[in-house]
Design a protein around this motif. Structure first.
Motif, PDB file in Angstrom:
ATOM      1  N   THR A 167       0.933  -1.262   0.043  1.00 23.15           N
ATOM      2  CA  THR A 167       0.107  -0.079   0.105  1.00 23.15           C
ATOM      3  C   THR A 167       0.852   1.140  -0.021  1.00 23.15           C
ATOM      4  O   THR A 167       1.616   1.447   0.892  1.00 23.15           O
ATOM      5  CB  THR A 167      -0.958  -0.157   1.069  1.00 23.15           C
ATOM      6  OG1 THR A 167      -1.733  -0.967   1.211  1.00 23.15           O
ATOM      7  CG2 THR A 167      -1.928   1.392   1.110  1.00 23.15           C
ATOM      8  N   GLU A 210      -0.385   7.877   1.154  1.00 19.03           N
ATOM      9  CA  GLU A 210      -1.759   8.663   0.557  1.00 19.03           C
ATOM     10  C   GLU A 210      -1.008   9.700  -0.360  1.00 19.03           C
ATOM     11  O   GLU A 210      -1.819   9.985  -1.543  1.00 19.03           O
ATOM     12  CB  GLU A 210      -2.253   9.267   1.762  1.00 19.03           C
ATOM     13  CG  GLU A 210      -3.430   9.844   1.450  1.00 19.03           C
ATOM     14  CD  GLU A 210      -4.108  10.454   2.632  1.00 19.03           C
ATOM     15  OE1 GLU A 210      -5.050  11.288   2.851  1.00 19.03           O
ATOM     16  OE2 GLU A 210      -3.837  10.248   3.923  1.00 19.03           O
ATOM     17  N   ARG A 211      -0.152  10.418  -0.010  1.00 20.12           N
ATOM     18  CA  ARG A 211       0.685  11.411  -0.958  1.00 20.12           C
ATOM     19  C   ARG A 211       1.815  11.204  -1.204  1.00 20.12           C
ATOM     20  O   ARG A 211       2.932  11.594  -0.353  1.00 20.12           O
ATOM     21  CB  ARG A 211       0.326  12.800  -0.325  1.00 20.12           C
ATOM     22  CG  ARG A 211      -1.086  13.205  -0.141  1.00 20.12           C
ATOM     23  CD  ARG A 211      -1.146  14.803   0.250  1.00 20.12           C
ATOM     24  NE  ARG A 211      -2.426  15.278   0.669  1.00 20.12           N
ATOM     25  CZ  ARG A 211      -2.935  16.063   1.405  1.00 20.12           C
ATOM     26  NH1 ARG A 211      -2.373  16.172   2.331  1.00 20.12           N
ATOM     27  NH2 ARG A 211      -4.266  16.358   1.377  1.00 20.12           N
TER      28      ARG A 211
END
Length: 753
Positions: free
Chosen positions: A609, A612-613
């Motif tokens: 994963t 996020e940014r």
């Protein structure tokens, strides 16, 4: 009474001179000065001035033997083949005949008259008779220098006959080989060679032996004699006697034979053109390099070739090293228009790209090119016309494609319907593996052996399709392709670039038939601008055997803006043919400021994963696919970066992204015709946009958050899309500034090859 005594004395002196040779005559300082000046002008290339000085010498002393020889010799050397200048031919004949009458035991005059016969059509047979006589005179006098010259000239007659009937074929039916039919019928030449003719066993063997014997006699008389060394090397090369060629080259170098016109023991000159001697020195060095290359001694071959190039005149060396002859016509013109420095860099870049492996100490591609040049010098040089082998039609073909696997000579015919074959020898070069063949018409030993019929156009077409092939270089044939994916990102500054390269080492192929427990593969990288690649690093990869899958390596290079080349090579020195390479040209241009630009698209697999940014491809947790090959029904990830997007008042960027997948080529298995991509029903996440492409659009809005780029990712699956080659196009629209940018990447769907 005194006058009669003087006449009797002069008559007696002339008679003695004729019996003992020209050295018995008293020196004439004025004539000697004229001859010295004439020779100097001849060496300087001023033919007109040299002829005037030689003429002045014979006018002042019509019976001066050295003046007669010097002028006659120079006239012979500056004659062209044929009857283009009958007055000069007659004058040379008269001068040399007069000298022979005054000095009947001087073989030089008979030798030059024989050379004159070779330059005159229909009199070549008489030239052979004169060489026999000249050699007999030299042997009787024990004149070693003249023995060498006469034997070498006589040997060339034998060698000429040998080359005219070597590879000779005879017709076995009433048909005659027709170059025009060979041009228009695809299988004509192959079928004619197989069914309408047969090879003559041992064609030219007797003449070859005669030439060999005479060349060796010349070398026994004058060790290292340049013409004889070069001639014997050519014969030895035909028989594959490479070690003997190298021995001859060493003997010539150790003997240090004279380069200028030598002075014979009795004070006479043996005129030898300095330019011919320089050319022959280069031929000998080229032959030495050729033999070393055929024996597999690459470094020694390279040294010999460099010695040969240094020996050549500057103009010839420049022409020979011009890669224009190895390029398509348009590329050749463009290279010719470059500045000297850029052309030199382009030449170096060309040979870097052609080199099968930069990891080896020698450039095998360049060595093979120079070896082919050596072959043309040994086989196609025409000293009578001054034609250099690599400038001839046959030489051009040998340089481009190597020595022909099949060479056939057909005798002249009187059949007027045979067109180019009428009265001319036909030579066929056939390259079965390349589906290429070339036909030449004319005597194989003379300059008029040129393309027959329309085969000059055939050669030009072949040059457009395949300007230079290295099929006969073993290393070039065994080096595999190293699958790579190279992705360019912006570095820390606008002028710096981060280049990510994923490579798949083909270990499964390397060790397919190898019984080992483990092995090591060396992976070497070479990086640099055009023509200046340098070794960057080397990595050892341990391979446990047996191999179940190819290992993937990822390297990251930080490079400045410019035109950069990246060469990657994977080698196991302990295993034959375990070598692979990739050569990538990188255009690392500096992007304009405040303008929307995109990086390359990286195609890979997610390894977890991502952030996020994300701030880079590492944060996105994507591992690039080296071979850019996606398995059927597989899901893969895309990653790219946008630079220069204009922020809103709140510091966010607003982007509209469009992805388009286009089918370029379908891989067909058996007789089943795969369906077009536009007709595939099970495509996840995409909507049809035509018969051969699919597309998807989405919007992205996010804050810059101190970043100088916006990383973008997307996960894609093409479901049951057919196996084949595809093109992914990514378009980004900055809705704030209104700017658009686009980037593309080709990839493959299919099982691992």
């Amino acid at each position: 009474m005194l006058q009669l005594f003087r006449v009797a004395t002069v008559t007696l002196l002339c008679a003695v001179a004729g019996a003992l040779g020209p050295a018995a005559l008293p020196a004439q300082p004025g004539i000697d000065s004229l001859l010295t000046a004439a020779r100097a002008r001849a060496l300087a290339g001023d033919t007109s001035a040299a002829l005037e000085l030689f003429e002045a010498a014979t006018d002042r002393a019509p019976r001066h033997v050295e003046a007669l020889y010097a002028r006659g010799n120079f006239l012979v050397r500056t004659l062209q083949l044929g009857f283009s200048n009958p007055l000069r031919i007659a004058l040379a004949q008269r001068l040399l005949t007069r000298g022979s009458e005054l000095a009947p035991r001087d073989a030089r005059f008979v030798l030059e008259i024989g050379r004159l016969r070779l330059r005159t059509p229909l009199l070549r047979a008489d030239g052979e008779r004169l060489f026999t006589r000249a050699l007999a005179i030299a042997r009787e006098a024990g004149d070693r220098a003249l023995i060498a010259e006469c034997a070498a000239e006589y040997a060339r007659v034998y060698e000429g006959r040998y080359r005219s009937i070597r590879n000779r074929r005879v017709y076995t039916s009433g048909l005659v080989f027709d170059p025009q039919l060979a041009r228009i019928r695809f299988t004509y030449t192959r079928e004619f060679l197989e069914h309408q003719s047969r090879a003559v066993e041992n064609a030219g063997a007797a003449d070859r032996d005669g030439a060999d014997r005479l060349y060796r006699e010349a070398l026994a008389a004058v060790p290292g004699h340049w013409p004889s060394t070069a001639g014997l090397m050519a014969l030895l090369y035909d028989e594959g006697r490479f070690d003997e060629i190298r021995t001859l080259a060493r003997s010539a170098h150790d003997a240090r034979p004279v380069d200028a016109s030598p002075v014979l023991p009795d004070g006479r000159f043996l005129e030898r053109a300095a330019i011919d001697t320089g050319r022959l020195r280069a031929v000998v060095a080229f032959a030495d390099g050729l033999a070393a290359w055929r024996l597999g001694n690459a470094l020694e071959a390279q040294q010999a070739f460099e010695r040969a190039l240094t020996t050549m005149p500057t103009a010839d060396r420049t022409e020979l090293l011009d890669i224009g002859r190895l390029l398509r016509v348009g590329d050749s013109v463009r290279v010719a228009g470059l500045t000297d420095s850029v052309r030199a860099a382009t030449t170096q870049a060309y040979w870097d790209a052609a080199d099968p492996l930069l990891s080896t100490p020698a450039n095998e591609a360049r060595l093979e090119y120079l070896a082919r040049v050596a072959v043309t010098l040994l086989r196609f040089d025409d000293p009578l016309s001054g034609l250099t082998g690599w400038r001839s039609d046959r030489g051009q073909i040998v340089i481009r494609y190597g020595e022909p696997p099949i060479e056939a000579l057909f005798p002249p015919t009187s059949d007027l319907l045979a067109r180019d074959a009428t009265g001319r020898v036909i030579t066929v070069f056939r390259y079965p593996a390349l589906d290429l063949e070339f036909v030449f018409a004319g005597a194989p030993t003379l300059a008029d052996a040129s393309f027959a019929g329309d085969f000059r156009a055939v050669a030009e077409n072949a040059r457009r399709d395949e300007p230079f092939r290295l099929d006969n270089v073993a290393l070039a044939r065994t080096v595999d392709t190293l699958p790579v994916q190279t992705t360019r990102f912006r570095g820390r500054t606008n002028r710096e670039h981060e280049v990510v390269t994923a490579m798949s080492v083909p270990a499964t192929r390397f060790y397919r038939a190898i019984e080992l427990d483990r092995s090591d593969i060396m992976v070497r990288a070479f990086v640099g601008p055009l023509g200046s690649m340098r070794a960057a690093d080397s990595t050892r990869v341990a391979i446990p055997l047996p191999v179940t899958r190819d290992p993937t390596l990822i390297r990251v290079d930080t490079l400045p803006s410019g035109d950069v080349r990246l060469r990657l090579e994977a080698i196991d020195p302990a295993v034959d043919a375990a070598a692979a390479r990739a050569h990538v040209a990188l255009d690392l241009s500096t992007p304009p400021k405040d303008r929307l630009t995109l990086s390359d698209v990286m195609i890979g697999r997610r390894t977890g994963t991502g952030a996020e940014r994300p701030r880079s491809w590492r944060d996105a947790r994507i591992s690039p696919l080296a071979a850019l090959r996606v398995l059927p029904r597989d899901t893969f990830a895309l990653y790219w970066e946008a630079y220069g997007a204009a922020p809103t008042a709140t510091g966010a960027v607003q982007l509209e992204v469009a992805l388009r997948v286009e089918l370029l080529e379908i891989t067909r298995n058996g007789n089943a015709l795969a369906r077009l991509l536009g007709n595939v029903a099970d495509v996840v996440g995409l909507t049809p946009e035509g018969d051969a492409q699919l597309g998807v659009r989405f919007a992205r809005s996010e804050p810059l958050d101190g970043r100088d780029r916006i990383p973008l990712t997307f996960t894609l699956s093409l479901g049951t899309a057919p196996a084949g080659r595809y093109r992914l196009t990514v378009s980004v629209h900055d809705t704030v500034s209104g700017q658009r940018a686009e980037t593309q990447r080709d990839f493959v769907i299919g099982a691992s090859s």
